[in-house]
Write a protein that holds these residues in place. Structure first.
Motif, short mmCIF file in Angstrom:
data_model
loop_
_atom_site.label_atom_id
_atom_site.label_comp_id
_atom_site.label_asym_id
_atom_site.label_seq_id
_atom_site.Cartn_x
_atom_site.Cartn_y
_atom_site.Cartn_z
N LYS A 68 0.81 -1.21 0.00
CA LYS A 68 0.00 0.00 0.00
C LYS A 68 0.86 1.28 0.00
N LYS A 74 -0.82 0.51 -4.57
CA LYS A 74 -1.62 0.78 -3.37
C LYS A 74 -3.12 0.55 -3.59
N HIS A 75 -3.58 0.56 -4.85
CA HIS A 75 -5.01 0.37 -5.10
C HIS A 75 -5.38 -1.07 -5.40
N HIS A 123 -11.64 -4.77 -11.69
CA HIS A 123 -10.31 -4.44 -12.20
C HIS A 123 -10.33 -4.30 -13.71
N THR A 126 -12.09 -1.21 -14.66
CA THR A 126 -11.27 -0.04 -14.33
C THR A 126 -10.20 0.18 -15.39
N SER A 246 -12.84 6.53 -3.28
CA SER A 246 -12.35 7.15 -4.51
C SER A 246 -10.84 7.27 -4.43
N ARG A 247 -10.26 7.79 -5.55
CA ARG A 247 -8.81 7.96 -5.54
C ARG A 247 -8.36 8.91 -4.44
#
Length: 801
Positions: A68, A74-75, A123, A126, A246-247
C-alpha cells in the motif's frame, strides 16, 4: 486475462487456492513469501491479491503495508486468508493494512470465487475505463460505469448470501433478490425501511452503535445479530460491510453481506447449554434439586416453559415447573395438577411414559390441543398459555422410564424441529444418568451404612457360604471369639470353630430375614469354654449366623441357682433345729428335765445365731456389691487382733482340733484397716480351716512383715483345694463341696466377702496348697504409717481427757 497473485508459504494452500480459482480462467501468480510477492508486483500488473497472514519473516500485515506504500500497487485489492488470526485485533489490523476483505478458513469456495470474480470484473472495467479515458467522452464513461454496476449487481444476484450496498451516509440503495425473498418485501420497501425494523429488539442498540462507529471511522463493519424472517422467526446472521473509496480516499459506497449462521449459532448454543446442564446435573446427588435447576436453565434458552414429571411410589408427580413469564407460572402449575397421577393414564406426559419414546409436535393445531387436554379446564389453560410447539422426552435409566421432561414453545413463536428434539433427548440422557448415579450412590450408601451398622452392632455376625467357607466376620465376632478377621475369612467354618459340624446342626435356621429362634451352645474359644446364643438365616448364597456371648449371663444364672439352692439348704437346717426344739419345749405331755430344757434352749440360741450369721452374710455381700458398706480405716494392732480371733475360735473347737499363733517376729507393724472388717476376714479363714479339717489337725496363724504390707498366713491340715478350683473359690456362692457330700455346709459367701473386704483396704488375698495336705491362705494388709510427734501428743491429750 487478469493476473491474480496468491501469496502463502505453504504449497498445499497455494494448490487449494489454485483449484478454487481455476474456473475463473485467469492467470495465477504464486509467491511463497512476502519478499517474493513484492518481487512479483515489480514484474506484473495484478488485479487482486490473496494474501496469507501467518508467514515467516515478513508476515501478511507487513507485506500489505509495503504494497500500500507504493503508488503503483496501493489500489490493488487485498483479501486476507487465514485459519488462525481470527480475533478482532487481527481482523482490525488486516483492514487497517488496506485489506478489502478478511476470509477465515475453512471458507466456502463458491463465495471466495465470487468475491474474487467481482474484483476481477472491477479491475477489468477499471482498466477498460482507463484505456478509454482519452478516447471516450464523459457520456461513454458514465455508460461504462452503469454497465459495471449492472454487472456487479448481476454478480450480487448470483451470490447465496444477502448482498447489499449503502450510500456513504449508511442508507441502503441496493439489495439483492436473496434479501427480498428472505423478508418477503419489495425492493423499494426494503431499501426505504433498512434493517432496523427486522432486527431483534435485543440486538438493535448494539447493532446501531457498531454501524455508526464504522460510518464515522470509515472502517469495515462486522456484527452478529438476529434478523426476523418472513415467517416471523428470528435467525442469527453475520453482517459485514467494507467501504469503497475514490482515488482521493473519499467513501463512495458501502458493500455489505448478511450470512445466515443460525445453524452454527444454534449448535454452539446447544453445546454450551449441554455443558452447563451437565455441570448442574453433576453438582449434586440430589436429583430432585438438580432437575429443578435444569428446568430453570431451559427457560428461555430452549423453551418458553418447561415441566419435569417423575414417577415416585407408583405415582406421577410434577417435580418442577418453570415459565418465561412469571405471571403464568401459576397457570402452568395448575395445568400440571390437571394431569392424572396414574402413569398408565391415557392423556398428557404419561403417553411418553408408556411408550418410552420421545414426542415432537412441531405445530400444535386446535385438534391436537383437544387431544392433549385432560378436561375442559385443562384445555382452557393450554389455550391461555399459548401452546405453539411441544417436545416430550422420557427419562430412562436401567431400561425403566422414570419420568418425562416437557418443553413448550409459546411466546417466542419458535417451532421445534428434529435438531431441537435431538438436543432435548441428549439433555434427557444426561438427566437420566444423573438420576441413575444418584440411585446407585444411594444404594452404595445404604450398603455402606449396613456395613457400618454391622461393624458397630454388639452381636457377632458371620456368613458361611454354601461350601462352608466363612465370607463375613464382623468386629463383634472378633471381640467375642478373639479370632481376627484375617485369620477367619476364606477358611472352613469347621476349622474356625472346632466341633461346629455337630453343634451347627443344632442351630435353628429360618428361610428368610425376620425373627429367628436362638439356641445356646458351648464352644471352646481361645482355650476357654464360652456359651453362645446363636441363630441363623439362610439365603441363596449361604447362611448368616448372629450370636451373643451369654457366658456371663449363664454364670449369673448358675449363681442364682446356687444361691437359691445354698441359701435354701443353709436356712432349712437351723430352722429345722429351732422348730424341733421349740415343739419339744411346747409339749405338755412330756415333762422335761431341767438339763434337757436348758439344752433345747441352747440349741435354739445357737441355731438362731447361725441363722443370723447367714442373713448377715447375705446383707454384707449385697452391701459390697452396691458399694454401700462404710469403711473406717485406722491403725490396728495385728497381733492383738489375731489373738482375739483365735481365742474366740477356741471356745467352739471340735475335738481333735487345735489353733495356734506361731511366734514369728514379735515386732510386727500395725496395719491400716477397718478393725471389725479385718477381724471378720480372719475369722472366716480360721473357721474355714477348722470346718474343712473334719479329721482334726492343727490350724496355725503366722504374722510377718512383707515390704509395705503385713502378711497374715493361715495354714490347715484339712481336705485342701484342688488346683483347678483354686482360682474360683473366691467367687460368690462357690464351694469346694457344692453337694455337701462331706457334710460341710456354708453359703459360699465367706471367701467372696473376705476378698472384697481385703480389696477395699488395697490388700491382697490368695491361696496355695500346703506341703503334704491342707491349704495355706495368705492375706496382705498395708502397714500403717507411724504417726508424727504432734499426732502422738494429740492422742495422749485425748487419752488424759
Amino acid at each position: 486475462m487478469t493476473n491474480i497473485l496468491l501469496v502463502d508459504d505453504r504449497p498445499e494452500n497455494l494448490l487449494a487456492l489454485e483449484a478454487i480459482l481455476e474456473p475463473l480462467e485467469q492467470t495465477l501468480l504464486y509467491a511463497h513469501s512476502g519478499e517474493e510477492a513484492l518481487r512479483q508486483l515489480l514484474q506484473h500488473d495484478v488485479a487482486i491479491i490473496l494474501l496469507d497472514v501467518q508467514m515467516p519473516l515478513l508476515d501478511g500485515f507487513e507485506t500489505a503495508m509495503l504494497i500500500k506504500q507504493r503508488e503503483r500497487t496501493k489500489h490493488i485489492p487485498i483479501i486476507f486468508v487465514t485459519a488462525i488470526s481470527k480475533d478482532d485485533e487481527h481482523v482490525f489490523r488486516g483492514y487497517s493494512a488496506g485489506a478489502v476483505d478478511y476470509v477465515f478458513k475453512p471458507f466456502n469456495p463458491d463465495v471466495l470465487r465470487s468475491k474474487v470474480a467481482v474484483f476481477i470484473e472491477l479491475h477489468e472495467k477499471t482498466e477498460q475505463l482507463q484505456r478509454q479515458a482519452e478516447l471516450l467522452k464523459e457520456q461513454e464513461l458514465a455508460e461504462l460505469r452503469r454497465e459495471s454496476e449492472e454487472r456487479y449487481r448481476f454478480l450480487a444476484e448470483a451470490q447465496p448470501d444477502q448482498i447489499w450496498t449503502a450510500m456513504p451516509n449508511g442508507e441502503l440503495d441496493y439489495v439483492n433478490q436473496r434479501v427480498l425473498d428472505y423478508f418477503d418485501s419489495s425492493f423499494s420497501e426494503r431499501v426505504t425501511e433498512g434493517w432496523v425494523g427486522v432486527t431483534h429488539p435485543d440486538d438493535l442498540p448494539h447493532t446501531l452503535r457498531l454501524w455508526q462507529q464504522a460510518l464515522d471511522a470509515g472502517s469495515p463493519y462486522e456484527n452478529e445479530l438476529r434478523l426476523r424472517r418472513a415467517d416471523e422467526s428470528y435467525r442469527w446472521h453475520l453482517t459485514r460491510a467494507v467501504p469503497m473509496r475514490s482515488r482521493s480516499g473519499e467513501i463512495l459506497k458501502w458493500f455489505g453481506s448478511n450470512t445466515d449462521i443460525d445453524d452454527r449459532k444454534s449448535a454452539e448454543e446447544a453445546q454450551r447449554f449441554l455443558v452447563e446442564a451437565g455441570a448442574t446435573l453433576g453438582s449434586s446427588l440430589d436429583y430432585r434439586t438438580t432437575l429443578a435447576a435444569l428446568a430453570k436453565m431451559a427457560v428461555p434458552r430452549i423453551a418458553d416453559w418447561t415441566r419435569v414429571d417423575i414417577v415416585e411410589d407408583g405415582k406421577l408427580r410434577t417435580l418442577a415447573v418453570e415459565h418465561v413469564d412469571e405471571r403464568k407460572v401459576a397457570l402452568a402449575v395448575e395445568l400440571s395438577r390437571r394431569y392424572p397421577e396414574d402413569p398408565d393414564a391415557a392423556q398428557g406426559p404419561p403417553l411418553v411414559l408408556r411408550t418410552g419414546e420421545s414426542e415432537l409436535v412441531a405445530e400444535i393445531s386446535e385438534e391436537r390441543l383437544s387431544e392433549l387436554a385432560v378436561d375442559d379446564l385443562h384445555l382452557e389453560l393450554v389455550r391461555e398459555l399459548g401452546f405453539q410447539s411441544y417436545m416430550g422426552v422420557p427419562l430412562v435409566a436401567r431400561g425403566r422410564t422414570l419420568g418425562v421432561i416437557s418443553f413448550v414453545a409459546a411466546e417466542s413463536g419458535r417451532r421445534y424441529g428434529p435438531a431441537d428434539l435431538a438436543l432435548a433427548e441428549d439433555l434427557a440422557r444426561r438427566a437420566s444418568s444423573a438420576i441413575e448415579n444418584a440411585q446407585l450412590y444411594r444404594e452404595v450408601e445404604e450398603r455402606a451404612q449396613a456395613a457400618r451398622v454391622l461393624e458397630t452392632v454388639g452381636d457377632g455376625v458371620f456368613l458361611v457360604d454354601v461350601d462352608g467357607i466363612v465370607r463375613l466376620w464382623n468386629r463383634a465376632a472378633e471381640v467375642i471369639t478373639k479370632l481376627a478377621r484375617t485369620e477367619v475369612l476364606g477358611r472352613s467354618i469347621d476349622e474356625v470353630l472346632p466341633g461346629w459340624r455337630d453343634l451347627g446342626a443344632r442351630v435353628p435356621v429360618t428361610g428368610a430375614p425376620g425373627p429367628a429362634t436362638a439356641t445356646t451352645l458351648p464352644l471352646e474359644l481361645a482355650g476357654e469354654e464360652r456359651w453362645l446364643s446363636i441363630s441363623g438365616v439362610g439365603f441363596d448364597e449361604g447362611t448368616v449366623f448372629a450370636f451373643q456371648d451369654v457366658t456371663e449371663e449363664r454364670a449369673l444364672e448358675q449363681m442364682r441357682q446356687d444361691l437359691v439352692s445354698t441359701v435354701s439348704h443353709e436356712l432349712r437346717t437351723p430352722l429345722a433345729a429351732i422348730y424341733g426344739s421349740a415343739l419339744t419345749l411346747a409339749r405338755e405331755d412330756i415333762e422335761l428335765e431341767e438339763a434337757m430344757h436348758g439344752k433345747l434352749l441352747e440349741v435354739i440360741v445357737e441355731e438362731s445365731t447361725r441363722l443370723a450369721d447367714i442373713v448377715n452374710d447375705l446383707l454384707l455381700a449385697s452391701q459390697l456389691d452396691s458399694g454401700r458398706l462404710e469403711l473406717h480405716v485406722e491403725p490396728c494392732d495385728a497381733r492383738a487382733l489375731v489373738a482375739g480371733v483365735l481365742d474366740a475360735a477356741r471356745t467352739h473347737l471340735p475335738e481333735g482340733m487345735r489353733v495356734s499363733l506361731d511366734p514369728g517376729e514379735q515386732d510386727v507393724p500395725r496395719v491400716a484397716a477397718d478393725e471389725g472388717q479385718l477381724r471378720q476376714v480372719l475369722t472366716n479363714l480360721v473357721d474355714n480351716a477348722v470346718k474343712y479339717s473334719p479329721g482334726g489337725g492343727d490350724v496355725r496363724v503366722r504374722l510377718e512383715p512383707a515390704g509395705q504390707y503385713v502378711r497374715f498366713t493361715v495354714t490347715d491340715e484339712g481336705l485342701g483345694i484342688p488346683p483347678a478350683e483354686q482360682s474360683r473359690i473366691f467367687e460368690k456362692f462357690y464351694r469346694v463341696d457344692p453337694n455337701m457330700t462331706g457334710g460341710i455346709g456354708g453359703t459360699g459367701l465367706g471367701l467372696y466377702i473376705s476378698r472384697e473386704l481385703v480389696r477395699r483396704v488395697h490388700g491382697r488375698i490368695w491361696v496355695e496348697p500346703a506341703v503334704g495336705r491342707g491349704s495355706v491362705f495368705h492375706v496382705e494388709i498395708p502397714a500403717a504409717s507411724e504417726p508424727s510427734t504432734s499426732q502422738k501428743r494429740q492422742k495422749r491429750a485425748k487419752a488424759r481427757a
